[in-house]
Write a protein that holds these residues in place. Structure first.
Motif, short mmCIF file in Angstrom:
data_model
loop_
_atom_site.label_atom_id
_atom_site.label_comp_id
_atom_site.label_asym_id
_atom_site.label_seq_id
_atom_site.Cartn_x
_atom_site.Cartn_y
_atom_site.Cartn_z
N LEU A 67 14.28 -8.14 0.84
CA LEU A 67 13.74 -7.02 0.07
C LEU A 67 14.22 -5.66 0.59
CD1 LEU A 67 10.03 -8.24 -0.29
CD2 LEU A 67 11.93 -8.59 -1.89
N SER A 68 15.22 -5.67 1.46
CA SER A 68 15.67 -4.43 2.09
C SER A 68 16.13 -3.36 1.10
CB SER A 68 16.77 -4.72 3.12
OG SER A 68 17.89 -5.32 2.50
N PRO A 69 16.66 -3.70 -0.09
CA PRO A 69 17.03 -2.64 -1.03
C PRO A 69 15.85 -1.76 -1.47
CG PRO A 69 18.13 -4.67 -1.64
CD PRO A 69 17.13 -5.02 -0.57
N LEU A 70 14.63 -2.25 -1.26
CA LEU A 70 13.46 -1.47 -1.68
C LEU A 70 13.19 -0.29 -0.75
CD1 LEU A 70 10.95 -4.34 -2.57
CD2 LEU A 70 12.70 -3.27 -4.00
N ALA B 229 10.48 -15.23 3.68
CA ALA B 229 9.98 -16.09 4.76
C ALA B 229 9.25 -15.34 5.85
CB ALA B 229 11.15 -16.86 5.37
N GLY B 230 9.29 -14.01 5.83
CA GLY B 230 8.61 -13.24 6.86
C GLY B 230 8.62 -11.76 6.54
N PHE B 231 7.76 -11.02 7.25
CA PHE B 231 7.68 -9.58 7.02
C PHE B 231 8.63 -8.81 7.94
CE2 PHE B 231 3.55 -10.90 5.32
CZ PHE B 231 3.58 -10.24 4.11
N ARG B 232 9.00 -9.40 9.06
CA ARG B 232 9.91 -8.70 9.96
C ARG B 232 11.26 -8.50 9.28
NH1 ARG B 232 7.96 -7.72 14.71
NH2 ARG B 232 6.35 -9.02 15.67
N GLY B 233 11.79 -7.29 9.41
CA GLY B 233 13.08 -6.99 8.79
C GLY B 233 12.98 -6.54 7.35
N GLY C 230 7.00 -1.31 5.54
CA GLY C 230 6.40 -0.24 6.32
C GLY C 230 6.95 1.14 5.98
N GLN C 231 8.14 1.17 5.36
CA GLN C 231 8.75 2.45 4.98
C GLN C 231 8.24 2.95 3.63
OE1 GLN C 231 13.12 2.23 5.44
NE2 GLN C 231 12.77 0.36 6.63
N LEU C 232 7.53 2.08 2.90
CA LEU C 232 7.03 2.46 1.57
C LEU C 232 5.65 3.09 1.75
CD1 LEU C 232 8.13 -0.78 -0.32
CD2 LEU C 232 9.40 1.36 -0.04
N LEU D 287 3.82 -7.19 9.37
CA LEU D 287 3.24 -6.59 8.16
C LEU D 287 2.64 -5.24 8.48
CD1 LEU D 287 2.12 -6.64 5.23
CD2 LEU D 287 0.15 -7.88 6.14
N GLU D 288 2.98 -4.23 7.70
CA GLU D 288 2.37 -2.92 7.83
C GLU D 288 2.45 -2.17 6.51
OE1 GLU D 288 4.62 -0.08 10.27
OE2 GLU D 288 6.12 -1.66 10.57
N GLY D 289 1.55 -1.22 6.34
CA GLY D 289 1.52 -0.42 5.13
C GLY D 289 0.35 0.54 5.18
N LEU D 290 0.63 1.79 5.52
CA LEU D 290 -0.45 2.75 5.74
C LEU D 290 -1.29 3.00 4.50
CD1 LEU D 290 1.34 5.36 8.04
CD2 LEU D 290 -0.55 3.84 8.65
N ALA D 291 -0.68 2.90 3.31
CA ALA D 291 -1.43 3.16 2.08
C ALA D 291 -1.90 1.88 1.40
CB ALA D 291 -0.56 3.96 1.11
N LEU D 292 -1.51 0.72 1.94
CA LEU D 292 -1.79 -0.56 1.29
C LEU D 292 -3.29 -0.81 1.19
CD1 LEU D 292 -0.06 -2.85 0.11
CD2 LEU D 292 -0.32 -4.04 2.29
#
Length: 327
Positions: free
Chosen positions: A96-99, A116-120, A124-126, A145-150
Motif C-alpha cells: 500500500l506504499s503508493p498511498l 500481510a502486515g502493517f510494518r512498511g 502512519g503518514q496518513l 499499526l499507527e494512526g493519530l486520527a484513526l
C-alpha cells in the motif's frame, strides 16, 4: 500411547497438515496471479465527488472506487493527491506504499487483499485517516499499526493470533476496533485508552486479560469463543454497558461474581448458548447480582423479575449475616 492420546495426536497432526496445505494453496494461487497494474483506463471511470481543493480556487475528484479489478499494483494512484475516499477492496494488493502521497485521505477500504502486515505500510503518514478497513487480508499481528486520527478499524477475518506491539500513543483516537473471526486466544495487549467498542467474536479466546485498562469501553462483544469463566471483567471498566458472551462455555453461577464490579453501568447482557443458562433460576441469579440490568439475552427485564430478584438478594444478605454471626 492410549487410543485417546493417539487420536489427539492425529488431530493435531491433521490440523498442522491442513494449515500447511492452506499455505501451499495460497502460494500456488499467488503464483497464478497475473500482474495487473492500475492504468488510467481503469482509474478514471472510478473517480467521483467533485469538491473544492484546499485553497478553494480549484476543484478535484476526491473519491475513487477500484473494487474487484484484479489489481496487483496501484502506483498510479499516488498522482491523485486530493483523494479523501478510496476503495481498493477485492484485489491482489500486498503493498500500500503508493498511498503515502494521499495526505488528505479520510477513508480507506482495502478488504479482500493480500496485506500481510502493517510494518512498511504508509498508514502512519496518513495524518487525517479516520476510517480503515482491512478485513479478509493476511494479517497475523498488529505490530507497526499507527494512526493519530484513526477512529474506526476493521480487521475481521484475518489470521491475527495476538495483539502486541501496538503503538498506543499513536492510536489515541481509536474508538471502535473490530477483530471478529481471527485466531486470538487472549484479550491481552489491547491497551487503547479511548476505546469505546471492542468486537472479538468468533476467535478462540480462553482468557480475559488486560481489560482493566479499557476504562471508557461501553461495548464488549465476545460471542462464540471458548471462555469458561468471566474472570478478567474488571471493576476498572467503569463505562461498560453492553456485554455479549453468547456461545461460550460458562457453566457455573459463581462466574457471575466477576460481573458485580461492573453492575452499576451494565445495562445489557447476553449469555445465551452457555451451559449456565440451563441452571435453575438462571435469570433470577443474574438479576440478583446485576439489579440495574435492563435486558438479559435480548429480553427486557420485567418489573416482576426485578422485585423477585431484590427479594432473593435480601435472602442472600440475611443468610450471609447469620453465617457471620455463627462463625
Amino acid at each position: 500411547m492410549s487410543e485417546g492420546e493417539d487420536h489427539a495426536w492425529l488431530s493435531e497432526g491433521e490440523e498442522a497438515a491442513n494449515e500447511e496445505g492452506q499455505e501451499e494453496n495460497m502460494s500456488e494461487k499467488e503464483d497464478q496471479i497475473e500482474p495487473c497494474p492500475l492504468t488510467k483506463e481503469i482509474l478514471i471511470p472510478g473517480l467521483s465527488l467533485l469538491c473544492r481543493t484546499g485553497n478553494g480556487l480549484a476543484h478535484a475528484f476526491v473519491k475513487l472506487e477500484l473494487k474487484d479489478r484484479r489489481l496487483t499494483d496501484i502506483a498510479l494512484v499516488s498522482s491523485f493527491v486530493h483523494l479523501r475516499f478510496l476503495d481498493v477492496s477485492s484485489n491482489h494488493l500486498s503493498d500500500l506504499s503508493p498511498l503515502a502521497a494521499l495526505t488528505q485521505l479520510l477513508w480507506l477500504k482495502g478488504d479482500g487483499n493480500m496485506v500481510a502486515g502493517f510494518r512498511g505500510q504508509p498508514l502512519g503518514q496518513l495524518t487525517y485517516l479516520q476510517w480503515l478497513s482491512l478485513a479478509l487480508n493476511r494479517l497475523r499481528d498488529l505490530e507497526g499499526l499507527e494512526g493519530l486520527a484513526l477512529e474506526s478499524l476493521n480487521l475481521i477475518g484475518n489470521g491475527i493470533q495476538r495483539v502486541s506491539g501496538l503503538l498506543y500513543h499513536h492510536l489515541t483516537n481509536l474508538v471502535t476496533l473490530e477483530l471478529r473471526g481471527n485466531k486470538l486466544e487472549t484479550t491481552d495487549g489491547i491497551y487503547l485508552p479511548n476505546l469505546r467498542r471492542l468486537y472479538l467474536a468468533q476467535n478462540t479466546i480462553k482468557r480475559l486479560e488486560g481489560l482493566g485498562k479499557l476504562e471508557r469501553l461501553t461495548t464488549l462483544h465476545l460471542r462464540d469463543n471458548q471462555l469458561e469463566t468471566l474472570d478478567g471483567i474488571s471493576p476498572n471498566m467503569k463505562s461498560l454497558q453492553y456485554l455479549n458472551i453468547r456461545g461460550n462455555l460458562v457453566s457455573a453461577q459463581r462466574a457471575l461474581r466477576s460481573l458485580v464490579g461492573v453492575s452499576r453501568t451494565l445495562r445489557a447482557l447476553v449469555l445465551a448458548e452457555n451451559p449456565l443458562v440451563e441452571t435453575e433460576d438462571y435469570r433470577l441469579c443474574v438479576l440478583s447480582r446485576l439489579p440495574l440490568l435492563e435486558r438479559l439475552d435480548k429480553e427486557p427485564i420485567s418489573p416482576e423479575e426485578k422485585s423477585e430478584a431484590q427479594e432473593k438478594l435480601r435472602e442472600f444478605k440475611d443468610e450471609a449475616a447469620v453465617e457471620a454471626e455463627e462463625y
